[in-house]
Structure formats: C-alpha cells, structure tokens
Design a protein around this motif. Sequence first.
Motif, PDB file in Angstrom:
ATOM      1  N   GLY A  37     -15.073 -21.037 -24.683  1.00 12.42           N
ATOM      2  CA  GLY A  37     -14.504 -19.303 -24.757  1.00 12.42           C
ATOM      3  C   GLY A  37     -12.991 -19.409 -24.523  1.00 12.42           C
ATOM      4  O   GLY A  37     -12.388 -20.432 -24.165  1.00 12.42           O
ATOM      5  N   GLU A  38     -12.517 -18.381 -24.519  1.00 16.89           N
ATOM      6  CA  GLU A  38     -11.261 -18.200 -24.742  1.00 16.89           C
ATOM      7  C   GLU A  38     -10.909 -16.825 -24.045  1.00 16.89           C
ATOM      8  O   GLU A  38     -11.597 -15.716 -24.185  1.00 16.89           O
ATOM      9  CB  GLU A  38     -10.406 -17.826 -26.035  1.00 16.89           C
ATOM     10  N   GLU A  55      -9.253  -9.898 -22.606  1.00 18.83           N
ATOM     11  CA  GLU A  55     -10.022 -10.176 -23.587  1.00 18.83           C
ATOM     12  C   GLU A  55     -10.650 -11.325 -23.505  1.00 18.83           C
ATOM     13  O   GLU A  55     -10.161 -12.322 -23.421  1.00 18.83           O
ATOM     14  CB  GLU A  55      -9.220 -10.113 -24.947  1.00 18.83           C
ATOM     15  N   LYS A  57     -13.488 -14.105 -25.276  1.00 19.44           N
ATOM     16  CA  LYS A  57     -14.122 -14.385 -26.672  1.00 19.44           C
ATOM     17  C   LYS A  57     -15.101 -15.760 -26.299  1.00 19.44           C
ATOM     18  O   LYS A  57     -14.569 -16.689 -25.868  1.00 19.44           O
ATOM     19  CB  LYS A  57     -13.211 -14.827 -27.638  1.00 19.44           C
ATOM     20  N   ASN A  59     -17.928 -18.332 -27.590  1.00 21.55           N
ATOM     21  CA  ASN A  59     -18.319 -19.072 -28.801  1.00 21.55           C
ATOM     22  C   ASN A  59     -19.980 -19.605 -28.320  1.00 21.55           C
ATOM     23  O   ASN A  59     -20.010 -20.405 -27.491  1.00 21.55           O
ATOM     24  CB  ASN A  59     -17.776 -20.424 -29.374  1.00 21.55           C
ATOM     25  N   GLN A  64     -20.617 -15.100 -32.099  1.00 16.21           N
ATOM     26  CA  GLN A  64     -19.125 -15.142 -31.326  1.00 16.21           C
ATOM     27  C   GLN A  64     -19.295 -13.913 -30.801  1.00 16.21           C
ATOM     28  O   GLN A  64     -19.614 -12.821 -31.263  1.00 16.21           O
ATOM     29  CB  GLN A  64     -18.120 -15.505 -32.294  1.00 16.21           C
ATOM     30  N   PHE A  66     -17.615 -10.971 -28.346  1.00 15.34           N
ATOM     31  CA  PHE A  66     -16.193 -10.623 -27.896  1.00 15.34           C
ATOM     32  C   PHE A  66     -16.113  -9.326 -27.157  1.00 15.34           C
ATOM     33  O   PHE A  66     -16.935  -8.252 -27.334  1.00 15.34           O
ATOM     34  CB  PHE A  66     -15.237 -10.334 -29.091  1.00 15.34           C
ATOM     35  N   LYS A  68     -13.283  -6.522 -24.671  1.00 12.83           N
ATOM     36  CA  LYS A  68     -12.191  -6.279 -24.506  1.00 12.83           C
ATOM     37  C   LYS A  68     -12.084  -5.190 -23.226  1.00 12.83           C
ATOM     38  O   LYS A  68     -12.784  -3.950 -23.544  1.00 12.83           O
ATOM     39  CB  LYS A  68     -11.190  -5.844 -25.522  1.00 12.83           C
ATOM     40  N   LEU A  85     -20.166  -8.981 -21.213  1.00 14.69           N
ATOM     41  CA  LEU A  85     -20.626 -10.175 -21.960  1.00 14.69           C
ATOM     42  C   LEU A  85     -22.137 -10.597 -21.275  1.00 14.69           C
ATOM     43  O   LEU A  85     -22.852 -11.119 -22.254  1.00 14.69           O
ATOM     44  CB  LEU A  85     -19.819 -11.227 -21.720  1.00 14.69           C
TER      45      LEU A  85
END
Length: 99
Positions: A37-38, A55, A57, A59, A64, A66, A68, A85
């Motif tokens: 993740g990022e 934010e 993200k 994987n 994916q 996402f 925010k 999430l």
Amino acid sequence: MKLQTHSVHFDADQKLIDFIQKKANKLETFYDRIIDGEVFLKLENGEATDNKIVEIKLNIPGNQLFVKEQESSFEAATDKAVGALKKQLLKHKDKLSSH
C-alpha cells in the motif's frame, strides 16, 4: 504489510507513520491477500480547520482500492480512511466468494 508513506511538502513525525502502519496492519485481519500500500499525507492550504488529507491506496490481487479522507488531524483522517478501506475489502471478499 509493506506500506510506503509519503508526506507532501512537510516531514511526517515517526509516531504518525507508526500509527498509520499499525492501523493499516489491522486490515489484514479482514483480507489476508493485500500485496502492499501507499499513503499520501497532504496539508490543504486555507483557513479551514480540517485541512489534513490522508490518501491510502492498497494493491490487492487483480484490483486496487483507494480512499481519501480529510479531517482536522491526520490520526482522525487515518481512522476514517481505514474504516472505509475495511468496507471496500469486505465488499471485495464477498464478490470473490459469490463467484
């Protein structure tokens, strides 16, 4: 889970990064196939008090996710983002099991 944290135009405190990592790791209890993740931490210019943006993200195999969120603190925004999430992961898991 491997998580990359990027703070845009400021340096994030190590305690904040650890907090985000701890919260994100809890997502693996709902879906254990998360690849990585990022996280992007941003400050929005302006007079508003809720100017902290998180934010995230994630994987996962074949997809994916996402989210925010914007709040008055990065911790509160992280809590909301992880909650969103979690819903997305559970929905994705339900889709997989129904096929």
